[in-house]
Design an enzyme around this catalytic site. Structure first.
Site, PDB file in Angstrom:
ATOM      1  N   SER A 143       1.060  -1.255   0.025  1.00 57.26           N
ATOM      2  CA  SER A 143       0.137  -0.088  -0.072  1.00 57.26           C
ATOM      3  C   SER A 143       0.717   1.143   0.179  1.00 57.26           C
ATOM      4  O   SER A 143       2.019   1.160   0.233  1.00 57.26           O
ATOM      5  CB  SER A 143      -0.842   0.103   1.237  1.00 57.26           C
ATOM      6  OG  SER A 143      -1.471   1.234   1.404  1.00 57.26           O
ATOM      7  N   TYR A 155      -1.996  -0.902  10.499  1.00 61.35           N
ATOM      8  CA  TYR A 155      -2.160  -1.199   8.907  1.00 61.35           C
ATOM      9  C   TYR A 155      -0.691  -0.619   7.996  1.00 61.35           C
ATOM     10  O   TYR A 155      -0.126  -1.503   7.617  1.00 61.35           O
ATOM     11  CB  TYR A 155      -3.006  -0.369   8.227  1.00 61.35           C
ATOM     12  CG  TYR A 155      -3.592  -0.404   6.853  1.00 61.35           C
ATOM     13  CD1 TYR A 155      -4.239  -1.660   6.443  1.00 61.35           C
ATOM     14  CD2 TYR A 155      -3.008   0.315   5.841  1.00 61.35           C
ATOM     15  CE1 TYR A 155      -4.315  -1.815   5.101  1.00 61.35           C
ATOM     16  CE2 TYR A 155      -3.248   0.016   4.464  1.00 61.35           C
ATOM     17  CZ  TYR A 155      -3.929  -0.999   4.207  1.00 61.35           C
ATOM     18  OH  TYR A 155      -4.182  -1.353   2.850  1.00 61.35           O
TER      19      TYR A 155
HETATM   20  P1  NAP Z   1     -11.718  -5.687  -0.768  1.00 59.04           P
HETATM   21  O1  NAP Z   1     -12.831  -5.378  -1.603  1.00 59.04           O
HETATM   22  O2  NAP Z   1     -12.039  -5.619   0.755  1.00 59.04           O
HETATM   23  O3  NAP Z   1     -11.218  -7.069  -0.779  1.00 59.04           O
HETATM   24  C1  NAP Z   1     -10.318  -7.783   0.116  1.00 59.04           C
HETATM   25  C2  NAP Z   1     -10.973  -9.476  -0.043  1.00 59.04           C
HETATM   26  O4  NAP Z   1      -9.970  -9.910   0.897  1.00 59.04           O
HETATM   27  C3  NAP Z   1     -12.275  -9.621   0.413  1.00 59.04           C
HETATM   28  O5  NAP Z   1     -13.074 -10.567  -0.271  1.00 59.04           O
HETATM   29  C4  NAP Z   1     -12.080 -10.026   2.091  1.00 59.04           C
HETATM   30  O6  NAP Z   1     -13.210 -10.769   2.395  1.00 59.04           O
HETATM   31  C5  NAP Z   1     -10.806 -10.876   1.536  1.00 59.04           C
HETATM   32  N1  NAP Z   1     -10.130 -11.150   3.043  1.00 59.04           N
HETATM   33  C6  NAP Z   1      -9.969 -10.514   4.084  1.00 59.04           C
HETATM   34  N2  NAP Z   1      -9.394 -11.159   5.128  1.00 59.04           N
HETATM   35  C7  NAP Z   1      -9.020 -12.474   4.383  1.00 59.04           C
HETATM   36  C8  NAP Z   1      -8.417 -13.599   4.897  1.00 59.04           C
HETATM   37  N3  NAP Z   1      -8.042 -13.575   6.295  1.00 59.04           N
HETATM   38  N4  NAP Z   1      -8.237 -14.694   4.065  1.00 59.04           N
HETATM   39  C9  NAP Z   1      -8.582 -14.444   2.934  1.00 59.04           C
HETATM   40  N5  NAP Z   1      -9.430 -13.440   2.393  1.00 59.04           N
HETATM   41  C10 NAP Z   1      -9.465 -12.546   3.283  1.00 59.04           C
HETATM   42  O7  NAP Z   1     -10.355  -4.857  -0.471  1.00 59.04           O
HETATM   43  P2  NAP Z   1      -9.387  -4.157  -1.531  1.00 59.04           P
HETATM   44  O8  NAP Z   1      -9.266  -2.623  -1.533  1.00 59.04           O
HETATM   45  O9  NAP Z   1      -9.447  -5.053  -2.925  1.00 59.04           O
HETATM   46  O10 NAP Z   1      -7.969  -4.939  -0.988  1.00 59.04           O
HETATM   47  C11 NAP Z   1      -7.109  -5.635  -1.628  1.00 59.04           C
HETATM   48  C12 NAP Z   1      -5.828  -5.396  -1.146  1.00 59.04           C
HETATM   49  O11 NAP Z   1      -5.208  -4.138  -1.291  1.00 59.04           O
HETATM   50  C13 NAP Z   1      -5.790  -5.395   0.618  1.00 59.04           C
HETATM   51  O12 NAP Z   1      -4.596  -6.079   1.003  1.00 59.04           O
HETATM   52  C14 NAP Z   1      -5.705  -4.143   0.995  1.00 59.04           C
HETATM   53  O13 NAP Z   1      -5.133  -3.725   2.127  1.00 59.04           O
HETATM   54  C15 NAP Z   1      -4.757  -3.574  -0.163  1.00 59.04           C
HETATM   55  N6  NAP Z   1      -4.984  -2.005  -0.467  1.00 59.04           N
HETATM   56  C16 NAP Z   1      -6.179  -1.372  -0.816  1.00 59.04           C
HETATM   57  C17 NAP Z   1      -6.373  -0.266  -1.219  1.00 59.04           C
HETATM   58  C18 NAP Z   1      -7.590   0.561  -1.400  1.00 59.04           C
HETATM   59  O14 NAP Z   1      -7.601   1.731  -1.677  1.00 59.04           O
HETATM   60  N7  NAP Z   1      -8.789  -0.323  -1.919  1.00 59.04           N
HETATM   61  C19 NAP Z   1      -5.246   0.678  -0.882  1.00 59.04           C
HETATM   62  C20 NAP Z   1      -3.971   0.040  -0.598  1.00 59.04           C
HETATM   63  C21 NAP Z   1      -3.935  -1.249  -0.495  1.00 59.04           C
HETATM   64  P3  NAP Z   1     -14.111 -10.003   3.431  1.00 59.04           P
HETATM   65  O15 NAP Z   1     -14.752  -8.978   2.628  1.00 59.04           O
HETATM   66  O16 NAP Z   1     -15.075 -10.976   3.695  1.00 59.04           O
HETATM   67  O17 NAP Z   1     -13.150  -9.646   4.578  1.00 59.04           O
END
Ligand code: NAP
Length: 251
Positions: A143, A155
């Site tokens: 991130s 985080y």
């Molecule tokens: P998202 O839409 O919430 O997708 C994350 C997925 O991971 C969800 O389906 C979630 O399931 C699943 N998950 C959570 N805990 C888990 C576990 N213990 N084992 C397996 N799966 C799990 O989030 P996203 O924005 O796509 O984020 C994806 C990655 O990008 C994350 O690592 C996040 O920190 C990183 N990121 C995101 C952003 C942003 O702005 N969106 C920015 C920087 C980094 P549930 O919904 O059931 O929890």
């Protein structure tokens, strides 16, 4: 992109947001995809979208805090598709934080267990299979909070740690033909951010106004970089945290 066609990819957090888009992008490039997520509905849906578009995908319910689940995820790639070439270790959570000394130990542990140790568990299961196969490429999701003080303390600590893992793995496994890189997304329009925006609309508007691109990122813009990093076109890119943030960190 060169070298993706007919390969086998696993994507954690593949049921939503960034992981769903990278699953679809791997499939568009002709890879077979193991979609892994703790959310069975979302994960099945991603696999169904790929299959309905004529691709190959299998969903496996996986909690990255459980080593047996993670081993079963990699085994699914071997059983269904005969090996493993690419991994996007992407599953993660975001939580409100406090000042550093005000966390209780349980909330700190949960964040590290999913976002940092979860990536390590995936690497531990994936690396031996790629070594056996003669190489591969892995992208871990960090991130902008992995390269700056953005985000809550637990985080940010977890995401800095993901970059440390990525760099160390690069040194340890270069001789085995495995490349490791990390993506560092800015503020991306996924359910994670949409939820945060619903909880605090003004804060999200304030953050968006500070992004030089003038908008949130699209998960597709992260997925394109993930799959490129796994391709032969990125053959000399190793151990790098790649920031994709619409210019957020430049000012
Ligand atoms: P998202 O839409 O919430 O997708 C994350 C997925 O991971 C969800 O389906 C979630 O399931 C699943 N998950 C959570 N805990 C888990 C576990 N213990 N084992 C397996 N799966 C799990 O989030 P996203 O924005 O796509 O984020 C994806 C990655 O990008 C994350 O690592 C996040 O920190 C990183 N990121 C995101 C952003 C942003 O702005 N969106 C920015 C920087 C980094 P549930 O919904 O059931 O929890």
């Amino acid at each position: 992109m060169k070298g993706i066609q007919d390969g086998v990819a696993v994507v954690t957090g593949g049921g939503s947001g960034i992981g769903r888009q990278s699953s679809l992008r791997f499939a568009d490039e002709g890879a077979k995809v193991v979609v892994a997520d703790v959310d069975a509905d979302g994960g099945h849906e991603t696999a169904e979208i790929i299959e309905s578009d004529g691709g190959d995908a299998t969903f496996v319910e996986t909690d990255v805090t459980d080593s047996d689940d993670v081993a079963a995820m990699v085994q699914t790639a071997l059983d269904e598709y005969g090996g493993l070439d690419f991994a996007h270790n992407n599953a993660g959570i975001a939580r409100e934080g406090s000042r550093l000394a005000d966390y209780d130990e349980d909330e700190w542990d949960q964040m590290i267990d999913v976002n940092l140790k979860g990536v390590w568990r995936c690497l531990k299961a994936e690396i031996p299979e790629m070594t056996e196969r003669g190489g591969g490429a892995i992208v871990n999701t960090s991130s902008v909070a992995g390269v700056s003080a953005n985000g809550s303390a637990h985080y940010a600590a977890s995401k800095h740690g993901v970059i440390g893992l990525t760099r160390r793995a690069t040194v340890d496994y270069a001789d085995d033909g495995i490349r490791f890189n990390a993506v560092c997304p800015g503020v991306i329009d996924t359910p994670m951010v949409q939820q945060a925006g619903e909880d605090n609309t003004e804060e999200l508007e304030r953050i968006t106004a500070g992004i030089p691109a003038g908008r949130l990122g699209d998960p597709q813009e992260i997925a394109d970089t993930v799959v490129w990093l796994c391709s032969e076109e990125a053959s000399y890119v190793m151990g790098q945290p790649i920031v994709i943030d619409g210019g957020l960190l430049v000012q």
